[in-house]
Scaffold this active site. Structure first.
Site, PDB file in Angstrom:
ATOM      1  N   GLU A   1      -5.320   8.288  10.629  1.00 19.25           N
ATOM      2  CA  GLU A   1      -3.932   7.971  10.961  1.00 19.25           C
ATOM      3  C   GLU A   1      -3.516   8.496  12.334  1.00 19.25           C
ATOM      4  OE1 GLU A   1      -3.109   5.979   8.868  1.00 19.25           O
ATOM      5  OE2 GLU A   1      -3.930   6.573   6.937  1.00 19.25           O
TER       6      GLU A   1
ATOM      7  N   GLU B   1       0.853  -1.183   0.000  1.00 17.99           N
ATOM      8  CA  GLU B   1       0.000   0.000   0.000  1.00 17.99           C
ATOM      9  C   GLU B   1       0.891   1.237   0.000  1.00 17.99           C
ATOM     10  OE1 GLU B   1      -2.564   0.027   3.369  1.00 17.99           O
ATOM     11  OE2 GLU B   1      -3.315  -2.000   3.031  1.00 17.99           O
TER      12      GLU B   1
END
EC number: 4.2.1.20
Length: 258
Positions: free
Chosen positions: A55, A44
């Site tokens: 995140e 990824e």
């Protein structure tokens, strides 16, 4: 069968994540090639964004470094195109809906196809709104990866029925980041998915050690590791390629030993 789905026919898959442009796009390209050689099955590539809501601090800081260094979406496309001359491993972009809309949905997916991207992961795109991108993904042969979380409950079956490539199972609530213990009952989530469709299920969010990876690999089709690798990039900088390759080798061995 898509290249993404094909990965899971060869045993437990090890999926890695890195932030494009951290510490530089040249190093990102080297990392992709090294991780592929070291045992990663799918990589990824995070497109840095100023507001990455899913995140934790490790990847947020990586995004900031990459953006400060002048990383752009067009430069990332070019980097992937260069990597494709040496590496055939399946690649996925992980990004947020705002950068895709800003770039232009069809233009973005067309460029994904042209540079050799196999899948797209968009954490803040709700299942109910996937129609914003799915037609373009289908047109250009890009798998739009679905997320399920411990709170999805009745939505899991609905999401699973229409999933493509593999299902990204979020192991823990909250943002990405290394955790000492993976506590969510991912087995139940996977059981619900498999009841609707025989599609690979990979678990991410918080996995960092070979022991964690090996234990979780017992009941899923793949392991996703991001923050632990991005943290190493931050620590080693331009010298990160070799140690990350060694880490990938250890993790892949742990996953395959179970």
């Amino acid at each position: 069968m898509s290249r993404i789905k094909e990965v899971f026919t060869k045993g437990k898959a090890f999926i890695t994540f890195i932030t494009a442009g951290d510490p530089s796009l040249d190093i990102t390209g080297q990392l992709i090639i090294e991780m592929a050689k070291s045992g990663a099955d799918l990589i990824e590539i995070g497109i840095p964004f100023s507001d990455p809501v899913a995140e934790g601090s490790v990847i947020q800081q990586a995004d900031e470094r990459a953006l400060k260094g002048g990383t752009t979406t067009d430069k990332i496309f070019k980097m992937v195109e260069e990597v494709r001359k040496q590496c055939e491993i399946p690649l996925a972009f992980m990004t947020y809906i705002n950068p895709v809309f800003t770039y232009g949905g069809e233009r973005f997916l067309k460029n994904c196809k042209n540079c050799g991207i196999d899948a797209l992961i968009v954490p803040d795109l709700p299942f109910e709104e996937k129609g914003e991108l799915e037609p373009y993904c289908n047109k250009y042969g890009i798998d739009l990866i679905s997320f399920i979380a411990p709170t999805s409950h009745e939505r899991i079956r609905m999401i699973a029925r229409e999933a493509k490539g593999f299902v990204y199972c979020v192991s823990s609530m909250g943002v990405t980041g290394v955790r000492n213990k993976i506590t969510a009952n991912a087995r139940d989530m996977i059981r619900l998915v498999k009841a609707e469709q025989d599609i690979p299920c990979a678990i991410g969010f918080g996995i960092a050690t070979p022991e964690q990876a090996g234990e979780i690999a017992l009941y899923c089709d793949g392991i996703i590791v991001g923050s632990a690798i991005v943290k190493m990039v931050g620590e080693y900088g331009a010298d990160c390629v070799r140690p990350i390759g060694e880490y990938v080798t250890k993790m892949k061995k742990a996953i395959c030993s179970y």
